[in-house]
Write a protein that holds these residues in place. Sequence first.
Motif, PDB file in Angstrom:
ATOM      1  N   UNK A  77       0.688  -1.179  -0.043  1.00 14.44           N
ATOM      2  CA  UNK A  77      -0.031  -0.103  -0.012  1.00 14.44           C
ATOM      3  C   UNK A  77       0.858   1.175   0.098  1.00 14.44           C
ATOM      4  N   UNK A  78       1.912   1.203   0.783  1.00 14.87           N
ATOM      5  CA  UNK A  78       2.950   2.330   0.794  1.00 14.87           C
ATOM      6  C   UNK A  78       3.548   2.629  -0.774  1.00 14.87           C
ATOM      7  N   UNK A  79       3.527   1.577  -1.447  1.00 15.65           N
ATOM      8  CA  UNK A  79       4.203   1.666  -2.646  1.00 15.65           C
ATOM      9  C   UNK A  79       3.323   2.101  -3.826  1.00 15.65           C
ATOM     10  N   UNK A  80       1.862   2.262  -3.237  1.00  9.92           N
ATOM     11  CA  UNK A  80       0.937   2.713  -4.152  1.00  9.92           C
ATOM     12  C   UNK A  80       0.342   1.398  -5.077  1.00  9.92           C
ATOM     13  N   UNK A  81       0.520   0.252  -4.376  1.00  7.36           N
ATOM     14  CA  UNK A  81      -0.212  -0.934  -5.052  1.00  7.36           C
ATOM     15  C   UNK A  81      -1.414  -1.373  -4.280  1.00  7.36           C
ATOM     16  N   UNK A  82      -2.468  -1.790  -5.286  1.00  5.72           N
ATOM     17  CA  UNK A  82      -3.731  -2.415  -4.935  1.00  5.72           C
ATOM     18  C   UNK A  82      -3.186  -3.753  -4.242  1.00  5.72           C
ATOM     19  N   UNK A  83      -4.108  -4.331  -3.222  1.00  5.76           N
ATOM     20  CA  UNK A  83      -3.852  -5.422  -2.279  1.00  5.76           C
ATOM     21  C   UNK A  83      -4.969  -6.415  -2.299  1.00  5.76           C
ATOM     22  N   UNK A  84      -4.715  -7.737  -2.580  1.00  6.37           N
ATOM     23  CA  UNK A  84      -5.569  -8.679  -2.572  1.00  6.37           C
ATOM     24  C   UNK A  84      -4.704  -9.722  -1.614  1.00  6.37           C
ATOM     25  N   UNK A  85      -5.161  -9.936  -0.436  1.00  5.22           N
ATOM     26  CA  UNK A  85      -4.414 -10.740   0.676  1.00  5.22           C
ATOM     27  C   UNK A  85      -5.178 -12.092   1.066  1.00  5.22           C
ATOM     28  N   UNK A  86      -4.347 -13.103   1.096  1.00  8.61           N
ATOM     29  CA  UNK A  86      -5.229 -14.180   1.424  1.00  8.61           C
ATOM     30  C   UNK A  86      -5.931 -14.334   2.980  1.00  8.61           C
ATOM     31  N   UNK A  87      -6.680 -15.122   3.190  1.00 10.03           N
ATOM     32  CA  UNK A  87      -7.596 -15.006   4.575  1.00 10.03           C
ATOM     33  C   UNK A  87      -6.605 -15.852   5.452  1.00 10.03           C
ATOM     34  N   UNK A  88      -6.832 -15.255   6.805  1.00  6.24           N
ATOM     35  CA  UNK A  88      -7.440 -14.267   7.117  1.00  6.24           C
ATOM     36  C   UNK A  88      -6.686 -13.002   6.970  1.00  6.24           C
ATOM     37  N   UNK A  89      -7.103 -11.760   6.840  1.00  7.49           N
ATOM     38  CA  UNK A  89      -6.471 -10.624   6.517  1.00  7.49           C
ATOM     39  C   UNK A  89      -5.147 -10.322   7.454  1.00  7.49           C
ATOM     40  N   UNK A  90      -4.928 -10.457   8.362  1.00  9.91           N
ATOM     41  CA  UNK A  90      -4.116 -10.099   9.686  1.00  9.91           C
ATOM     42  C   UNK A  90      -4.412 -11.089  10.815  1.00  9.91           C
ATOM     43  N   UNK A  91      -3.465 -10.915  11.671  1.00 12.73           N
ATOM     44  CA  UNK A  91      -3.747 -11.808  12.878  1.00 12.73           C
ATOM     45  C   UNK A  91      -4.163 -10.960  14.069  1.00 12.73           C
ATOM     46  N   UNK A  92      -4.705  -9.665  13.822  1.00 10.53           N
ATOM     47  CA  UNK A  92      -5.286  -8.854  15.027  1.00 10.53           C
ATOM     48  C   UNK A  92      -6.169  -7.795  14.261  1.00 10.53           C
ATOM     49  N   UNK A  93      -7.321  -7.302  15.009  1.00 12.35           N
ATOM     50  CA  UNK A  93      -7.941  -6.287  14.599  1.00 12.35           C
ATOM     51  C   UNK A  93      -7.444  -5.071  14.324  1.00 12.35           C
ATOM     52  N   UNK A  94      -6.543  -4.676  15.190  1.00 18.57           N
ATOM     53  CA  UNK A  94      -5.565  -3.415  15.096  1.00 18.57           C
ATOM     54  C   UNK A  94      -4.857  -3.293  13.640  1.00 18.57           C
TER      55      UNK A  94
END
Length: 342
Positions: A84-101
Amino acid sequence: MTGIGVIGYGYWGPNLARAISEVEGATLSAVADASPAALARAGRRHPGIDLLADWRELTASSAIDAVVIATPVHTHFEMALAALHAGKHVLVEKPMTDSPMKAQRLVDEARRRSLVLMVDHTFVYTGAVRTIGDLITKGSIGEVYCYDSTRVNLGILQSDVSVIWDLAVHDFAILDFLMPSRPVAISASAAAFLPERPDTMAHLSVFYEDGAMAHLNVNWMSPVKVRQTMIGGRQRMIIYDDMQNSEKVKVYDRGVDLAAEGGDLRERRISYRVGEMWAPAIPAKEALVTEIEHFVAAIDHGTPAPSDGESGLRVVEMLTTASRSAALRGHPVELGTLRKAS
Protein backbone atom coordinates in the motif's frame (compact mmCIF):
# COMPACT_ATOMS: atom_id res chain seq x y z
CA MET A 1 -4.15 -4.14 -18.43
CA THR A 2 -3.58 -4.54 -14.68
CA GLY A 3 -0.17 -5.99 -13.91
CA ILE A 4 -0.40 -8.27 -10.85
CA GLY A 5 2.38 -9.82 -8.80
CA VAL A 6 1.95 -12.78 -6.46
CA ILE A 7 3.92 -13.06 -3.21
CA GLY A 8 4.11 -16.69 -2.09
CA TYR A 9 4.03 -19.68 -4.42
CA GLY A 10 3.51 -22.49 -1.93
CA TYR A 11 0.10 -24.11 -1.29
CA TRP A 12 -2.41 -21.49 -2.46
CA GLY A 13 -0.28 -19.10 -4.51
CA PRO A 14 -0.26 -21.31 -7.65
CA ASN A 15 -4.07 -21.31 -7.70
CA LEU A 16 -4.21 -17.53 -7.45
CA ALA A 17 -1.53 -17.12 -10.12
CA ARG A 18 -3.42 -19.41 -12.50
CA ALA A 19 -6.68 -17.54 -11.91
CA ILE A 20 -4.98 -14.20 -12.61
CA SER A 21 -3.66 -15.53 -15.92
CA GLU A 22 -7.20 -16.52 -16.94
CA VAL A 23 -8.86 -13.16 -16.28
CA GLU A 24 -9.28 -10.65 -19.11
CA GLY A 25 -7.84 -7.28 -18.16
CA ALA A 26 -5.24 -8.78 -15.82
CA THR A 27 -1.75 -10.07 -16.46
CA LEU A 28 0.50 -12.09 -14.15
CA SER A 29 3.70 -10.04 -14.17
CA ALA A 30 5.78 -11.54 -11.37
CA VAL A 31 6.02 -14.11 -8.59
CA ALA A 32 8.09 -13.65 -5.45
CA ASP A 33 9.11 -16.52 -3.18
CA ALA A 34 12.19 -17.25 -1.06
CA SER A 35 12.22 -20.86 -2.29
CA PRO A 36 14.19 -21.50 -5.51
CA ALA A 37 12.12 -24.63 -6.12
CA ALA A 38 8.87 -22.64 -5.87
CA LEU A 39 10.19 -20.04 -8.32
CA ALA A 40 11.24 -22.79 -10.71
CA ARG A 41 7.69 -24.20 -10.64
CA ALA A 42 6.24 -20.74 -11.25
CA GLY A 43 8.62 -20.22 -14.18
CA ARG A 44 7.59 -23.49 -15.82
CA ARG A 45 3.89 -22.75 -15.47
CA HIS A 46 4.10 -19.06 -16.42
CA PRO A 47 6.99 -18.49 -18.82
CA GLY A 48 8.19 -14.94 -19.22
CA ILE A 49 7.16 -13.56 -15.83
CA ASP A 50 9.67 -12.03 -13.39
CA LEU A 51 10.84 -14.46 -10.69
CA LEU A 52 11.98 -12.71 -7.52
CA ALA A 53 13.52 -14.11 -4.34
CA ASP A 54 12.73 -10.95 -2.34
CA TRP A 55 9.10 -9.86 -2.08
CA ARG A 56 10.23 -6.25 -1.54
CA GLU A 57 11.46 -6.14 -5.14
CA LEU A 58 7.98 -7.04 -6.28
CA THR A 59 6.25 -4.30 -4.28
CA ALA A 60 8.79 -1.77 -5.58
CA SER A 61 8.43 -2.75 -9.24
CA SER A 62 6.92 -0.12 -11.55
CA ALA A 63 5.51 -2.93 -13.71
CA ILE A 64 3.23 -4.05 -10.87
CA ASP A 65 -0.14 -2.34 -10.31
CA ALA A 66 -1.49 -4.79 -7.72
CA VAL A 67 -0.10 -7.35 -5.29
CA VAL A 68 -1.66 -10.67 -4.27
CA ILE A 69 -0.31 -12.06 -0.98
CA ALA A 70 -0.44 -15.82 -0.33
CA THR A 71 1.86 -16.28 2.66
CA PRO A 72 1.43 -17.26 6.35
CA VAL A 73 -0.92 -14.96 8.25
CA HIS A 74 1.77 -13.50 10.52
CA THR A 75 3.45 -11.97 7.41
CA HIS A 76 0.32 -10.42 5.91
CA PHE A 77 0.41 -7.09 7.71
CA GLU A 78 4.01 -6.20 6.85
CA MET A 79 3.67 -7.19 3.21
CA ALA A 80 0.27 -5.59 2.65
CA LEU A 81 1.30 -2.35 4.35
CA ALA A 82 4.49 -2.16 2.27
CA ALA A 83 2.49 -2.73 -0.92
CA LEU A 84 0.00 0.00 0.00
CA HIS A 85 2.85 2.39 0.81
CA ALA A 86 4.23 1.64 -2.66
CA GLY A 87 0.90 2.61 -4.21
CA LYS A 88 -0.19 -0.94 -5.07
CA HIS A 89 -3.67 -2.38 -4.80
CA VAL A 90 -3.75 -5.44 -2.53
CA LEU A 91 -5.54 -8.79 -2.40
CA VAL A 92 -4.43 -10.75 0.67
CA GLU A 93 -5.12 -14.38 1.52
CA LYS A 94 -7.47 -15.07 4.44
CA PRO A 95 -7.40 -14.13 7.21
CA MET A 96 -6.33 -10.57 6.44
CA THR A 97 -4.15 -10.14 9.55
CA ASP A 98 -3.65 -11.73 12.95
CA SER A 99 -5.28 -8.88 14.91
CA PRO A 100 -8.10 -6.35 14.46
CA MET A 101 -5.73 -3.45 15.13
CA LYS A 102 -3.51 -4.43 12.19
CA ALA A 103 -6.54 -5.04 9.97
CA GLN A 104 -7.90 -1.58 10.82
CA ARG A 105 -4.51 -0.06 9.98
CA LEU A 106 -4.60 -1.62 6.51
CA VAL A 107 -8.18 -0.48 5.92
CA ASP A 108 -7.28 3.07 6.94
CA GLU A 109 -4.14 3.10 4.78
CA ALA A 110 -5.97 1.82 1.70
CA ARG A 111 -8.72 4.39 2.16
CA ARG A 112 -6.22 7.22 2.66
CA ARG A 113 -4.42 6.32 -0.57
CA SER A 114 -7.61 5.49 -2.56
CA LEU A 115 -6.35 1.95 -3.17
CA VAL A 116 -8.27 -1.32 -3.37
CA LEU A 117 -7.88 -3.69 -0.42
CA MET A 118 -9.51 -7.10 -0.74
CA VAL A 119 -9.34 -10.39 1.14
CA ASP A 120 -9.29 -13.85 -0.44
CA HIS A 121 -12.55 -15.09 1.09
CA THR A 122 -13.03 -17.52 -1.77
CA PHE A 123 -16.32 -19.05 -0.63
CA VAL A 124 -18.06 -15.69 -0.99
CA TYR A 125 -17.45 -15.96 -4.75
CA THR A 126 -18.74 -19.52 -5.20
CA GLY A 127 -21.91 -20.00 -7.17
CA ALA A 128 -23.49 -21.83 -4.23
CA VAL A 129 -22.98 -19.09 -1.64
CA ARG A 130 -23.95 -16.34 -4.06
CA THR A 131 -27.14 -18.24 -4.91
CA ILE A 132 -27.95 -18.55 -1.21
CA GLY A 133 -27.30 -14.84 -0.83
CA ASP A 134 -29.77 -14.07 -3.61
CA LEU A 135 -32.42 -16.30 -1.96
CA ILE A 136 -32.00 -14.48 1.36
CA THR A 137 -31.95 -11.01 -0.22
CA LYS A 138 -35.12 -11.71 -2.22
CA GLY A 139 -36.90 -12.97 0.91
CA SER A 140 -37.36 -16.47 -0.49
CA ILE A 141 -36.71 -18.15 2.87
CA GLY A 142 -38.11 -15.38 5.05
CA GLU A 143 -36.43 -14.06 8.17
CA VAL A 144 -33.18 -15.95 8.84
CA TYR A 145 -33.23 -17.76 12.19
CA CYS A 146 -30.14 -19.91 12.25
CA TYR A 147 -26.98 -21.05 10.47
CA ASP A 148 -25.62 -24.46 11.46
CA SER A 149 -22.35 -25.60 9.86
CA THR A 150 -20.11 -28.67 10.10
CA ARG A 151 -16.65 -28.18 8.58
CA VAL A 152 -14.48 -31.15 9.55
CA ASN A 153 -11.75 -33.32 8.00
CA LEU A 154 -8.56 -35.23 8.84
CA GLY A 155 -5.85 -32.51 8.48
CA ILE A 156 -4.29 -30.37 7.17
CA LEU A 157 -2.92 -29.65 10.68
CA GLN A 158 -1.44 -26.16 10.92
CA SER A 159 1.38 -25.20 13.25
CA ASP A 160 0.94 -21.42 13.28
CA VAL A 161 -2.85 -21.01 13.59
CA SER A 162 -5.67 -22.83 15.36
CA VAL A 163 -8.55 -24.65 13.70
CA ILE A 164 -10.67 -21.55 14.36
CA TRP A 165 -8.38 -19.35 12.28
CA ASP A 166 -7.96 -22.03 9.59
CA LEU A 167 -11.51 -23.42 9.16
CA ALA A 168 -14.00 -21.21 11.02
CA VAL A 169 -12.67 -18.24 9.04
CA HIS A 170 -14.56 -19.61 6.01
CA ASP A 171 -17.89 -19.64 7.85
CA PHE A 172 -17.25 -16.21 9.38
CA ALA A 173 -16.71 -14.83 5.86
CA ILE A 174 -19.85 -16.57 4.57
CA LEU A 175 -21.86 -15.28 7.53
CA ASP A 176 -20.57 -11.75 6.96
CA PHE A 177 -21.80 -12.02 3.37
CA LEU A 178 -25.16 -13.70 4.05
CA MET A 179 -26.56 -12.54 7.37
CA PRO A 180 -28.84 -9.48 7.29
CA SER A 181 -27.69 -8.26 10.74
CA ARG A 182 -24.34 -8.01 12.52
CA PRO A 183 -22.99 -10.33 15.22
CA VAL A 184 -22.86 -8.99 18.77
CA ALA A 185 -21.11 -11.78 20.70
CA ILE A 186 -19.37 -15.12 20.25
CA SER A 187 -19.01 -18.12 22.55
CA ALA A 188 -16.36 -20.72 21.66
CA SER A 189 -15.07 -23.93 23.19
CA ALA A 190 -11.88 -25.44 21.79
CA ALA A 191 -9.36 -28.17 22.55
CA ALA A 192 -5.92 -29.28 21.37
CA PHE A 193 -5.20 -33.01 21.19
CA LEU A 194 -1.61 -32.91 19.96
CA PRO A 195 1.34 -31.72 22.10
CA GLU A 196 2.67 -28.23 21.36
CA ARG A 197 0.04 -27.65 18.69
CA PRO A 198 -2.83 -25.11 18.39
CA ASP A 199 -6.44 -26.11 19.04
CA THR A 200 -7.54 -28.88 16.69
CA MET A 201 -11.31 -28.77 17.26
CA ALA A 202 -13.83 -26.12 18.27
CA HIS A 203 -17.53 -25.44 18.67
CA LEU A 204 -18.65 -21.85 18.23
CA SER A 205 -21.90 -19.97 18.73
CA VAL A 206 -22.42 -16.54 17.15
CA PHE A 207 -25.22 -14.31 18.46
CA TYR A 208 -26.78 -11.66 16.19
CA GLU A 209 -28.46 -8.36 16.99
CA ASP A 210 -31.75 -9.47 15.40
CA GLY A 211 -31.90 -12.67 17.48
CA ALA A 212 -30.49 -15.04 14.85
CA MET A 213 -27.83 -17.53 15.86
CA ALA A 214 -25.05 -19.43 14.10
CA HIS A 215 -23.40 -22.62 15.33
CA LEU A 216 -20.12 -23.88 13.87
CA ASN A 217 -18.37 -27.21 14.33
CA VAL A 218 -14.78 -27.20 13.04
CA ASN A 219 -12.34 -30.07 13.47
CA TRP A 220 -9.04 -31.20 11.95
CA MET A 221 -9.31 -34.70 13.42
CA SER A 222 -12.42 -36.16 11.84
CA PRO A 223 -12.20 -39.51 9.98
CA VAL A 224 -14.29 -38.09 7.14
CA LYS A 225 -14.50 -34.75 5.36
CA VAL A 226 -17.82 -32.96 5.84
CA ARG A 227 -18.78 -29.52 4.50
CA GLN A 228 -22.48 -29.11 5.23
CA THR A 229 -24.55 -26.13 6.32
CA MET A 230 -28.21 -25.75 7.27
CA ILE A 231 -29.79 -22.29 7.09
CA GLY A 232 -33.17 -21.97 8.73
CA GLY A 233 -35.63 -19.30 7.67
CA ARG A 234 -39.13 -18.33 8.74
CA GLN A 235 -40.63 -19.68 5.50
CA ARG A 236 -38.08 -22.14 4.10
CA MET A 237 -34.82 -23.91 4.91
CA ILE A 238 -31.62 -24.45 2.93
CA ILE A 239 -29.14 -27.31 2.96
CA TYR A 240 -25.77 -26.44 1.44
CA ASP A 241 -23.46 -29.42 0.94
CA ASP A 242 -20.19 -28.35 -0.65
CA MET A 243 -19.04 -31.97 -1.08
CA GLN A 244 -21.75 -32.66 -3.66
CA ASN A 245 -20.82 -32.47 -7.33
CA SER A 246 -24.33 -31.35 -8.24
CA GLU A 247 -27.28 -29.89 -6.34
CA LYS A 248 -25.02 -28.32 -3.73
CA VAL A 249 -27.92 -26.13 -2.59
CA LYS A 250 -31.36 -27.53 -1.79
CA VAL A 251 -34.29 -25.42 -0.66
CA TYR A 252 -36.95 -27.08 1.52
CA ASP A 253 -40.43 -25.63 1.89
CA ARG A 254 -40.63 -26.88 5.44
CA GLY A 255 -41.09 -25.26 8.82
CA VAL A 256 -43.22 -24.77 11.92
CA ASP A 257 -46.22 -22.46 12.22
CA LEU A 258 -48.40 -21.27 15.10
CA ALA A 259 -52.17 -21.17 14.62
CA ALA A 260 -53.54 -17.64 14.34
CA GLU A 261 -56.39 -18.14 16.82
CA GLY A 262 -56.06 -17.84 20.59
CA GLY A 263 -54.81 -15.06 22.78
CA ASP A 264 -52.09 -16.92 24.73
CA LEU A 265 -49.06 -17.81 22.58
CA ARG A 266 -48.36 -20.85 24.76
CA GLU A 267 -51.77 -22.28 23.98
CA ARG A 268 -51.68 -21.81 20.22
CA ARG A 269 -51.64 -24.96 18.15
CA ILE A 270 -48.36 -25.84 16.38
CA SER A 271 -48.50 -27.10 12.80
CA TYR A 272 -45.65 -28.56 10.79
CA ARG A 273 -45.34 -27.60 7.15
CA VAL A 274 -43.83 -30.21 4.83
CA GLY A 275 -43.68 -28.99 1.24
CA GLU A 276 -41.54 -29.51 -1.80
CA MET A 277 -37.77 -29.43 -2.17
CA TRP A 278 -36.01 -27.89 -5.14
CA ALA A 279 -32.41 -27.39 -6.15
CA PRO A 280 -31.67 -24.05 -7.84
CA ALA A 281 -29.24 -23.97 -10.75
CA ILE A 282 -25.73 -23.09 -9.53
CA PRO A 283 -23.33 -21.21 -11.84
CA ALA A 284 -20.34 -23.42 -12.61
CA LYS A 285 -17.80 -20.60 -12.91
CA GLU A 286 -14.70 -21.02 -10.76
CA ALA A 287 -14.79 -18.91 -7.59
CA LEU A 288 -11.16 -17.78 -7.82
CA VAL A 289 -11.63 -16.47 -11.35
CA THR A 290 -14.75 -14.59 -10.20
CA GLU A 291 -12.80 -13.16 -7.27
CA ILE A 292 -9.95 -11.88 -9.47
CA GLU A 293 -12.53 -10.36 -11.83
CA HIS A 294 -14.00 -8.47 -8.88
CA PHE A 295 -10.49 -7.35 -7.89
CA VAL A 296 -9.80 -5.98 -11.38
CA ALA A 297 -13.26 -4.34 -11.55
CA ALA A 298 -12.64 -2.65 -8.21
CA ILE A 299 -9.29 -1.32 -9.48
CA ASP A 300 -10.51 -0.21 -12.91
CA HIS A 301 -14.02 1.01 -12.09
CA GLY A 302 -14.29 1.34 -8.32
CA THR A 303 -16.87 -1.46 -8.21
CA PRO A 304 -17.40 -2.58 -4.58
CA ALA A 305 -16.25 -6.14 -3.86
CA PRO A 306 -17.99 -8.47 -1.38
CA SER A 307 -14.72 -9.29 0.40
CA ASP A 308 -13.32 -5.79 0.75
CA GLY A 309 -11.04 -4.61 3.54
CA GLU A 310 -13.96 -3.77 5.83
CA SER A 311 -15.26 -7.32 5.48
CA GLY A 312 -11.77 -8.66 6.19
CA LEU A 313 -11.61 -6.52 9.33
CA ARG A 314 -14.96 -7.81 10.57
CA VAL A 315 -13.87 -11.43 10.02
CA VAL A 316 -10.58 -10.88 11.87
CA GLU A 317 -12.54 -9.33 14.72
CA MET A 318 -14.78 -12.41 14.86
CA LEU A 319 -11.74 -14.71 14.86
CA THR A 320 -10.07 -12.77 17.67
CA THR A 321 -13.28 -12.70 19.71
CA ALA A 322 -13.78 -16.45 19.25
CA SER A 323 -10.21 -17.17 20.32
CA ARG A 324 -10.66 -15.03 23.42
CA SER A 325 -13.86 -16.86 24.31
CA ALA A 326 -12.14 -20.22 23.82
CA ALA A 327 -9.40 -19.13 26.23
CA LEU A 328 -12.19 -18.34 28.73
CA ARG A 329 -13.69 -21.84 28.22
CA GLY A 330 -16.71 -20.67 26.34
CA HIS A 331 -17.59 -17.46 28.15
CA PRO A 332 -19.34 -15.19 25.62
CA VAL A 333 -17.25 -12.22 24.46
CA GLU A 334 -18.82 -9.17 22.87
CA LEU A 335 -17.52 -8.05 19.50
CA GLY A 336 -15.64 -4.77 19.46
CA THR A 337 -14.15 -5.15 22.92
CA LEU A 338 -10.80 -6.49 21.64
CA ARG A 339 -10.12 -4.17 18.70
CA LYS A 340 -8.24 -1.57 20.72
CA ALA A 341 -6.51 -4.16 22.89
CA SER A 342 -5.25 -6.34 20.05
